[in-house]
Motif scaffolding. Structure first.
Motif, PDB file in Angstrom:
ATOM      1  N   HIS A 160       0.837  -1.161  -0.099  1.00  0.00           N
ATOM      2  CA  HIS A 160      -0.139  -0.182  -0.085  1.00  0.00           C
ATOM      3  C   HIS A 160       0.994   1.267  -0.046  1.00  0.00           C
ATOM      4  O   HIS A 160       0.565   2.215   0.365  1.00  0.00           O
ATOM      5  N   CYS A 170      -7.209   1.259  -5.351  1.00  0.00           N
ATOM      6  CA  CYS A 170      -6.810   0.002  -4.712  1.00  0.00           C
ATOM      7  C   CYS A 170      -8.085  -0.144  -3.648  1.00  0.00           C
ATOM      8  O   CYS A 170      -8.644   0.751  -3.195  1.00  0.00           O
ATOM      9  N   CYS A 172      -7.877  -0.618  -0.366  1.00  0.00           N
ATOM     10  CA  CYS A 172      -7.523  -0.047   0.691  1.00  0.00           C
ATOM     11  C   CYS A 172      -8.220   1.613   0.438  1.00  0.00           C
ATOM     12  O   CYS A 172      -8.290   2.399   1.472  1.00  0.00           O
ATOM     13  N   CYS A 177      -1.360   2.099  -5.281  1.00  0.00           N
ATOM     14  CA  CYS A 177      -0.783   1.184  -4.333  1.00  0.00           C
ATOM     15  C   CYS A 177       0.284   0.136  -5.200  1.00  0.00           C
ATOM     16  O   CYS A 177      -0.545  -0.269  -6.214  1.00  0.00           O
TER      17      CYS A 177
END
Ligand code: ZN
Length: 300
Positions: A160, A170, A172, A177
């Motif tokens: 990340h 991503c 996240c 990332c």
């Protein structure tokens, strides 16, 4: 002497291992079945644990569990886990109440680097960066024989680390990332977005070897992105040893090409760095989890 149990929870399989005096005495794999939901994953972890302790007839043991992602200290919830049903779940609490005992939870890439690092003669006096390039990607850092955890348990979460500021979204929530570019799934996604076809990483590599246009472009970008990510790490921690594991590390061109590409990307190419492939194959995660459990010493 106790048995040391390690359980590695991955996206597709759960591997359990029993070490005795640092030797593997038993190993078992079952499916994670993440598609059937979080409770199924929990019950499979529990099923694995009870199979393992049955093997040692419930004799004295330690237990460590490795999982992708990081446990947030404040909330106890798991973040950045590529087994998405486990995200935002308080897995330590849930596993402890399922198994009715305390457990040590550790990031799977940290488990990997720990297991691999102890095979390096000077691991107690050097800095080792271990990277896993598989379906997803992760990393861990061992300095002078100790795993670096960081304030937020995020150390080594290079999957990340953004390598393209306005890059791909991503899971996240951020953009660009490394995991979107230097993991098997990431490369397959990029290939699909270019061609409209989804093929496996193995087929992409095969196409690269045959000189196919898109495959060549995708693999060249992949090798550059891995090298760029490693060069950033070298600039910050200047490790004595970089260990690369995971399924993609066994593709010959990856380790053949990384040293030269990385050396072109670090500020002083004459600097020395040492990149090696992992020794333990795909059991490094469960072995590392067992070591982590053993060194934390929670009594059953
Ligand atoms: Zn991310």
């Amino acid at each position: 002497m106790k048995h040391n149990i390690g359980i590695d929870v991955g996206g597709t399989k759960i591997e359990g291992i029993i070490l005795f005096n640092d030797v593997i005495v038993y190993k078992k794999r079952i499916k994670t079945q993440a598609n059937l939901g979080y409770n199924k994953v929990l019950s499979n972890i529990s099923k694995m644990y009870f199979m393992l302790i049955e093997y040692i007839e419930a004799s004295d043991h330690t237990l460590g569990i490795g999982t992708p992602g990081s446990l947030m200290k404040d909330t106890g919830a798991l973040k950045n886990c590529n087994v998405s049903v486990m995200n935002n779940k308080k897995i330590k609490m849930d596993i402890e109440s399922t198994l009715n005992r305390e457990v040590v939870i550790e990031n799977d890439a940290n488990c990997f680097v720990l297991a691999e690092a102890i095979h390096s003669e000077q691991w107690k006096t050097t800095t080792i960066f271990g990277a896993v390039l598989g379906t997803g990607c992760g990393a861990g850092i061992v300095v002078n024989g100790k795993l670096i955890e960081g304030r937020n348990q995020l150390s080594g979460e290079w999957g990340h680390m953004s390598i393209h500021q306005n890059g791909l979204k991503c899971y996240c929530g951020r953009n660009g990332c490394a995991e979107r570019y230097i993991s098997g799934r990431g490369v397959e996604d990029i290939y699909e977005s270019m061609t409209g076809k989804r093929i496996s990483m193995e087929m992409i590599i095969e196409g690269y070897r045959q000189g196919k246009e898109y495959e060549k472009q995708v693999v060249e970008d992949f090798l550059d992105d891995v090298s760029f990510s490693l060069a950033n790490i070298i600039s910050i921690i200047d490790p004595h040893l970089i260990i690369v594991g995971g399924g993609l590390s066994s593709i010959d061109i990856v380790l053949q090409q990384l040293p030269e590409r990385v050396s072109l990307m670090i500020n002083r190419p004459q600097n020395m760095f040492n990149i090696q492939t992992a020794l333990l194959g795909d059991s490094a995660g469960s072995i590392g989890a067992a070591i982590r459990g053993a060194t934390t010493e929670i009594e059953e």
